[in-house]
Each structure stands twice: as C-alpha cells, then as structure tokens.
Design a protein around this motif. Structure first.
Motif, PDB file in Angstrom:
ATOM      1  N   ASP A   1      43.060  25.122  43.723  1.00 13.61           N
ATOM      2  CA  ASP A   1      42.393  25.112  42.217  1.00 13.61           C
ATOM      3  C   ASP A   1      43.295  24.803  41.106  1.00 13.61           C
ATOM      4  O   ASP A   1      44.079  25.584  40.987  1.00 13.61           O
ATOM      5  CB  ASP A   1      41.354  26.473  42.275  1.00 13.61           C
ATOM      6  N   LEU A   2      43.349  23.804  40.800  1.00 18.31           N
ATOM      7  CA  LEU A   2      44.428  23.239  39.569  1.00 18.31           C
ATOM      8  C   LEU A   2      44.019  23.475  38.414  1.00 18.31           C
ATOM      9  O   LEU A   2      42.768  23.126  37.913  1.00 18.31           O
ATOM     10  CB  LEU A   2      44.875  21.740  39.800  1.00 18.31           C
TER      11      LEU A   2
ATOM     12  N   ASN B   1      53.701  27.897  34.657  1.00 17.62           N
ATOM     13  CA  ASN B   1      53.747  27.182  36.278  1.00 17.62           C
ATOM     14  C   ASN B   1      53.773  28.363  37.028  1.00 17.62           C
ATOM     15  O   ASN B   1      54.887  29.178  37.187  1.00 17.62           O
ATOM     16  CB  ASN B   1      54.973  26.429  36.453  1.00 17.62           C
ATOM     17  N   PHE B   2      52.603  28.685  37.780  1.00 19.22           N
ATOM     18  CA  PHE B   2      52.517  29.706  38.482  1.00 19.22           C
ATOM     19  C   PHE B   2      51.426  29.582  39.655  1.00 19.22           C
ATOM     20  O   PHE B   2      50.477  28.692  39.496  1.00 19.22           O
ATOM     21  CB  PHE B   2      52.614  31.151  37.920  1.00 19.22           C
ATOM     22  N   ILE B   3      51.512  30.556  40.742  1.00 22.43           N
ATOM     23  CA  ILE B   3      50.397  30.481  41.496  1.00 22.43           C
ATOM     24  C   ILE B   3      49.632  31.756  41.647  1.00 22.43           C
ATOM     25  O   ILE B   3      50.225  32.980  41.451  1.00 22.43           O
ATOM     26  CB  ILE B   3      50.990  30.429  43.054  1.00 22.43           C
ATOM     27  N   VAL B   4      48.247  31.755  41.746  1.00 22.66           N
ATOM     28  CA  VAL B   4      47.549  32.944  41.701  1.00 22.66           C
ATOM     29  C   VAL B   4      46.875  32.942  43.039  1.00 22.66           C
ATOM     30  O   VAL B   4      46.244  32.081  43.384  1.00 22.66           O
ATOM     31  CB  VAL B   4      46.433  33.156  40.783  1.00 22.66           C
TER      32      VAL B   4
ATOM     33  N   THR C   1      36.549  35.072  40.063  1.00 27.80           N
ATOM     34  CA  THR C   1      37.214  33.678  40.317  1.00 27.80           C
ATOM     35  C   THR C   1      36.804  33.056  41.493  1.00 27.80           C
ATOM     36  O   THR C   1      36.334  33.652  42.459  1.00 27.80           O
ATOM     37  CB  THR C   1      38.761  33.987  40.390  1.00 27.80           C
ATOM     38  N   LEU C   2      36.752  31.813  41.443  1.00 28.63           N
ATOM     39  CA  LEU C   2      36.450  30.658  42.618  1.00 28.63           C
ATOM     40  C   LEU C   2      37.453  31.335  43.692  1.00 28.63           C
ATOM     41  O   LEU C   2      37.143  31.144  45.075  1.00 28.63           O
ATOM     42  CB  LEU C   2      36.480  29.470  42.361  1.00 28.63           C
ATOM     43  N   LEU C   3      38.719  31.327  43.673  1.00 28.68           N
ATOM     44  CA  LEU C   3      39.751  31.538  44.649  1.00 28.68           C
ATOM     45  C   LEU C   3      39.367  32.823  45.609  1.00 28.68           C
ATOM     46  O   LEU C   3      39.331  32.683  46.625  1.00 28.68           O
ATOM     47  CB  LEU C   3      41.146  31.496  44.306  1.00 28.68           C
ATOM     48  N   GLU C   4      38.784  33.830  44.746  1.00 24.32           N
ATOM     49  CA  GLU C   4      38.477  35.024  45.677  1.00 24.32           C
ATOM     50  C   GLU C   4      37.290  34.560  46.310  1.00 24.32           C
ATOM     51  O   GLU C   4      37.203  35.193  47.444  1.00 24.32           O
ATOM     52  CB  GLU C   4      38.114  36.013  44.445  1.00 24.32           C
TER      53      GLU C   4
ATOM     54  N   PHE D   1      43.947  29.160  46.440  1.00 20.71           N
ATOM     55  CA  PHE D   1      44.704  29.596  45.322  1.00 20.71           C
ATOM     56  C   PHE D   1      44.775  29.040  44.063  1.00 20.71           C
ATOM     57  O   PHE D   1      44.405  27.799  43.921  1.00 20.71           O
ATOM     58  CB  PHE D   1      46.216  29.688  45.751  1.00 20.71           C
ATOM     59  N   ALA D   2      45.085  29.438  42.903  1.00 21.20           N
ATOM     60  CA  ALA D   2      45.107  28.745  41.759  1.00 21.20           C
ATOM     61  C   ALA D   2      46.554  28.265  41.217  1.00 21.20           C
ATOM     62  O   ALA D   2      47.335  28.932  41.456  1.00 21.20           O
ATOM     63  CB  ALA D   2      44.881  29.618  40.588  1.00 21.20           C
ATOM     64  N   PHE D   3      46.680  27.025  41.346  1.00 20.16           N
ATOM     65  CA  PHE D   3      47.962  26.473  41.116  1.00 20.16           C
ATOM     66  C   PHE D   3      47.897  26.085  39.675  1.00 20.16           C
ATOM     67  O   PHE D   3      47.395  25.052  39.048  1.00 20.16           O
ATOM     68  CB  PHE D   3      47.870  25.082  41.894  1.00 20.16           C
ATOM     69  N   GLU D   4      48.570  26.689  38.694  1.00 20.49           N
ATOM     70  CA  GLU D   4      48.823  26.463  37.267  1.00 20.49           C
ATOM     71  C   GLU D   4      49.931  25.497  37.054  1.00 20.49           C
ATOM     72  O   GLU D   4      51.115  25.822  37.409  1.00 20.49           O
ATOM     73  CB  GLU D   4      49.028  27.731  36.540  1.00 20.49           C
ATOM     74  N   GLY D   5      49.768  24.323  36.529  1.00 17.90           N
ATOM     75  CA  GLY D   5      50.832  23.264  36.479  1.00 17.90           C
ATOM     76  C   GLY D   5      51.493  23.358  35.160  1.00 17.90           C
ATOM     77  O   GLY D   5      52.523  22.767  35.238  1.00 17.90           O
TER      78      GLY D   5
END
Ligand SMILES: [Zn+2]
Length: 307
Positions: A125-126, A135-138, A167-170, A180-184
């Motif tokens: 999930d970008l 820049n991080f991963i949740v 959250t959608l990832l959960e 995972f959320a991939f924060e760019g």
C-alpha cells in the motif's frame, strides 16, 4: 481514472502481488510509480511469475487530488464497519468512500478467488507524507522478518496500527496477505517517485516474481538507499500520538521531519490551547503539514539498531 492501473498474469504459479496507490487521493507518487513499473514490464517484455495487479485505492479522491471526500479510506477497515457496509449498503445514501471501499474490496476478493494458488499473497500500500524524510514501512508486528519487508531496508514501524484504527493493511493481514504500507517520502517529490518505483522492483524480486537481471531499477534503489540509510533507524516503536481535531487549529511548527530527535519539554506545535510540548525524549514521526488528518505527530523510539 480507472481503478485498475495494470494487470499481468503469467503461469499458474507464483505470488499474487497487489500494488495499491492513492488510498489517500492526494498521494499520487504511488500511482505514478505503479504505472512506471507496468510500462517497463510491457516495453521490455519482462517475464513475470504469478499475478501482478496495480490499483488505485480512492479513485474519486484521486481524481480531485484530495486526501478523501467524506472520510479517510485508510481508517475505516474494521471488521464491524466493513460488514455493516456490505450488509446495509444503500446506494442513494452512500458516502463517496463507502462506494470506494466496496469497489476496492470486491476487486481484491475477486483476485483472491480467481488466483488462489496457495502461494505468497502480498499487498503493498503505497503512501507519501506531507513532511520530509518520510521513508518507512508500517507493518503488523509479526511481519518484520519477511524477506519482502527486509528487502526494502527502510525503517520499520512495528506498532503503529495500535494507534491507527481501521487501516487497510491490518484488514488484509487478517486475510493471509503480507501487507504493509510503503511510505515513499514527500508528496509529489521526484525522490518519492524514484523510491517507490525502484522499491516496487525490489518487492517483485524478493517475492520471486522477476529475476534481478531484467532491470536496472535495482541499482537506482541502492543509490537512493545509500544516500540516506545511515541517518535512518532500523526498527521503531511508537511512544506517543498527538491526536488532533479540526477545531483545535493544530499547527506544527516548521522544520520538523520524520525521525528527527526531540527532547522532553520541547514545543513542537501550537493549537488553540497554546504550545504543544513533547513529554518524552524520542524522534518525531509523521508531523502533520497538511490540513486534513487526525494525527498531529507521533513520537517514536528506536528499538533495534541497524546491523
Ligand atoms: Zn497516505
């Protein structure tokens, strides 16, 4: 825009990878990076193993370039809410995000149904942030050792979902996905677009979907990572969340970015009640520099250093 940004299936085996951009409509870098990757696959005829799909999360908000219309599409994925929406959906009364949620869910459920090989299912999930160095991963906590997560070599936030409900990832994690959320990084920046584009190639490679030799994007990812990796923590946990309401008139003070050290007693923001003071030493995380959002900032601490 059409919700489907690209779709590619080759062979009956291999992972299912869903790339999702624009769950927040103003964060367009994810969408552009997904389009980039599909274009490269087509142009260079790169063979893939499995099923790859790129989707826009919130089409209506994306078309308007705003985070959301009626409510945040990344805070509504609780079991109760989704079940209620499915059971009691009345099209004439529906909010914009009701329709977005149902359409997106139908698309994902359809994919799972038509491609259930028992192999890896991944949802990336970008996102992008309104502050710099985002820049991080949740992840849900137990995913930290997944090769796909490790391959991105970004700071991992292990317990953010305890603070962010729905959250959608959960939701997808509970359905067997490595999600995972991939924060760019900064919304609209070239750096975020490059990190997302080359990061997607890392994901495809570590999941066994493509062979590394087929693409030059990996070198780009290494370059980007080399440019900031020494300044980033490895694994962090959340100490504190500062929640905001619209009527608070919350305003972050300028100059804060993700993972910047803050000290107890430091005034980092203001609202109608006055200064907002940090209560514990740590690092500032996701400081809010846009109008819409429920979280003013978080304070995090590093729990595991980089080896
Ligand atoms: Zn976002």
């Amino acid at each position: 825009m059409n919700r489907i940004l690209g779709k590619k299936v080759e062979g009956a085996s291999g992972p299912l990878i869903i790339l999702l951009g624009g769950v927040h409509g103003n964060e367009d870098t994810g969408v552009h990076s997904i389009i980039n990757v599909f274009r490269t696959i087509e142009e260079r005829k790169i063979p893939i193993k499995g099923k790859l799909i790129g989707l826009i999360g919130n089409v209506r908000a994306y078309d308007k370039g705003i985070r959301f219309l009626d409510y945040d599409l990344n805070r509504c994925w609780t079991e109760e809410f989704v079940e209620d929406l499915k059971a009691n959906h009345i099209p004439e009364l529906a909010k914009a995000e009701d329709i977005e949620l149902l359409d997106l869910l139908m698309e994902i459920e359809q994919l799972v149904k038509t491609y259930d090989t028992g192999q890896l299912k991944i949802l990336a999930d970008l996102h992008a942030t309104s502050s710099d160095n985002g820049n991080f991963i949740v992840i849900p906590e137990d995913e930290a050792d997944q090769p796909v997560i490790q391959s991105l070599r970004l700071p991992i936030i292990i317990d953010l979902e305890k603070y962010l409900n729905g959250t959608l990832l959960e939701y997808m994690h509970h359905r067997g996905f490595i999600s995972f959320a991939f924060e760019g990084g900064l919304i609209g920046s070239d750096r975020a677009l490059n990190l997302h584009t080359s990061g997607i190639w890392e994901i495809l490679y570590s999941a066994g979907m493509v062979e590394r030799r087929h693409d030059h994007e990996f070198a780009k990812y290494d370059q980007i990572m080399d440019s900031f990796i020494h300044k980033l923590p490895h694994k962090v946990s959340v100490l504190y969340r500062h929640k905001v309401k619209r009527k608070d008139c919350f305003k972050m003070r300028p100059g804060y970015h993700n993972f910047m050290a803050v000290k107890k007693g430091e005034a980092v923001a203001d609202d109608i009640k006055g200064e907002i003071i940090i209560k514990k030493d740590g690092m500032i995380f996701m400081p809010l520099y846009q109008e819409l959002g429920d979280d003013g900032f978080f304070v995090v601490k590093e729990i595991e250093g980089r080896l």
